[in-house]
Design an enzyme around this catalytic site. Structure first.
Site, PDB file in Angstrom:
ATOM      1  N   HIS A 135      -0.506  -3.650  -3.026  1.00  0.00           N
ATOM      2  CA  HIS A 135      -0.770  -2.675  -4.081  1.00  0.00           C
ATOM      3  C   HIS A 135      -1.824  -3.198  -5.049  1.00  0.00           C
ATOM      4  O   HIS A 135      -2.636  -2.429  -5.574  1.00  0.00           O
ATOM      5  CB  HIS A 135       0.521  -2.355  -4.835  1.00  0.00           C
ATOM      6  CG  HIS A 135       0.448  -1.128  -5.683  1.00  0.00           C
ATOM      7  ND1 HIS A 135       0.417  -1.171  -7.053  1.00  0.00           N
ATOM      8  CD2 HIS A 135       0.395   0.185  -5.350  1.00  0.00           C
ATOM      9  CE1 HIS A 135       0.371   0.063  -7.534  1.00  0.00           C
ATOM     10  NE2 HIS A 135       0.351   0.903  -6.521  1.00  0.00           N
ATOM     11  N   CYS A 136      -1.824  -4.500  -5.270  1.00  0.00           N
ATOM     12  CA  CYS A 136      -2.732  -5.111  -6.233  1.00  0.00           C
ATOM     13  C   CYS A 136      -4.190  -5.061  -5.797  1.00  0.00           C
ATOM     14  O   CYS A 136      -5.090  -5.148  -6.643  1.00  0.00           O
ATOM     15  CB  CYS A 136      -2.351  -6.564  -6.478  1.00  0.00           C
ATOM     16  SG  CYS A 136      -0.665  -6.835  -7.030  1.00  0.00           S
TER      17      CYS A 136
END
Length: 346
Positions: free
Chosen positions: A337-338
């Site tokens: 997600h990062c």
């Protein structure tokens, strides 16, 4: 001065249709200061880009002169552009995209200061990437004085946002800001109306462990649907995150969303490994990415990988769940997600 919310914009939930995904390419910097680490990270980032590309277009921002080498690993169908970069965490350095339901695309360019001006961070160029990407996407850009990153927020698309006190209220980012001031700024820029605060993030997200963010919420909890939250659960009492996640889950279970609905909290157990790279592991399946028709899920070559995949298949029955080994990404301080940032379809 006008705000996105006043102009009718809001941040759609991640499960809403995407126009594309934006990523950033790892380059030489303190996060990847060893040539072997940099090479391994590029392979890991490319694997995520290819997994996402199965479902939607992907554009990777590369440092000057790095696009050709990046394309060799990214393969066919992944676009590249070149801009000055410091690091490679597009969720945090990129813009937060908004829509108005009338064909308009906008973006929030948060103030970025290297995750709280941490000693290892560099952000001269990354502080400008949000505006660059918004411009490339053709989005109307709103700037915010709030020091914040995309990994520090998660929305349900119906008025609710998840935050953590050690991020938006931390003195490293926003000294002197009250909770009320932070909420007002967040709501004005995301179109939300209710904030649910968690006190902190996972143990290894803080010094002296590695490259942490000081408590991003997107490794602890995330909306899976309106009224439904997936939450990281560390079942082993030997790990300090056992108590951290117990507290967070308790807060979420007691919370209501912007419409007054109690939250359904789906606990996702942590991988079985307790230590990695000489410190407590913060491996988490919560740091996944939803794309058009797909869920790109962090894998750790762990017995609980398939347990987590089964949970996400039940939560997203219309999507294909793809596990991608994320251990190299976590060694750099984040997860899938990062390194991804969605641009919603208008």
């Amino acid at each position: 001065m006008t705000t996105p919310a006043a102009d009718g914009f809001r941040m759609p939930p991640e499960w809403a249709p995407h126009e594309r995904t934006w990523m950033a390419w790892p380059g030489p910097n303190p996060t990847f200061d060893d040539p072997e680490d940099l090479a391994a990270s590029r392979i890991a980032w490319a694997a995520v880009a290819r997994a996402v590309r199965r479902f939607e277009p992907v554009t990777v921002v590369c440092g000057p002169g790095q696009a050709a080498e990046a394309r060799a690993l990214l393969g066919e169908g992944v676009e590249t552009v070149e801009r000055e970069l410091d690091d490679a965490w597009m969720r945090d350095i990129g813009p937060t995209f908004l829509t108005d339901g009338r064909g308009g695309l906008a973006a929030v360019d948060w103030t970025f200061n290297g995750w709280g001006a941490q000693s290892w961070a560099r952000w001269e160029h990354d502080a400008k990437i949000g505006a660059h990407v918004a411009d490339l996407a053709g989005a109307l850009t709103y700037t915010s004085a709030l020091v914040n990153e995309g990994g520090g927020i998660h929305v349900d698309g119906e008025g609710t946002v998840l935050l953590t006190e050690t991020v938006q209220l931390g003195p490293e980012r926003n000294p002197g800001w009250t909770k009320e001031r932070v909420e007002a700024e967040v709501h004005a820029h995301l179109g939300t109306s209710k904030a649910i605060w968690l006190p902190r993030g996972l143990t290894s997200d803080y010094p002296p462990y590695g490259f942490g963010t000081l408590g991003h919420v997107d490794i602890v909890a995330a909306f899976a649907a309106p009224g439904v939250v997936v939450a990281h659960h560390q079942p082993d009492p030997a790990h300090p995150d056992h108590e951290v996640t117990k507290e967070a889950i308790g807060i979420l279970r007691a919370a209501t969303d912007a419409h007054g609905r109690p939250l359904e909290v789906v606990e996702v157990p942590a991988p079985t490994v307790l230590e990695a790279d000489g410190h407590w592991a913060d491996y988490s399946y919560i740091n996944h990415y939803l794309c058009n028709g797909g869920v790109v899920l962090c894998g750790f070559d762990d017995p609980r990988d398939e347990v987590a995949a089964g949970i996400f298949r039940r939560l997203h029955p219309g999507r294909t769940v793809t596990l991608v080994d994320a251990r190299t990404i976590f060694a750099g301080g984040g997860g899938i997600h990062c390194i991804t940032q969605q641009q919603p379809k208008i």
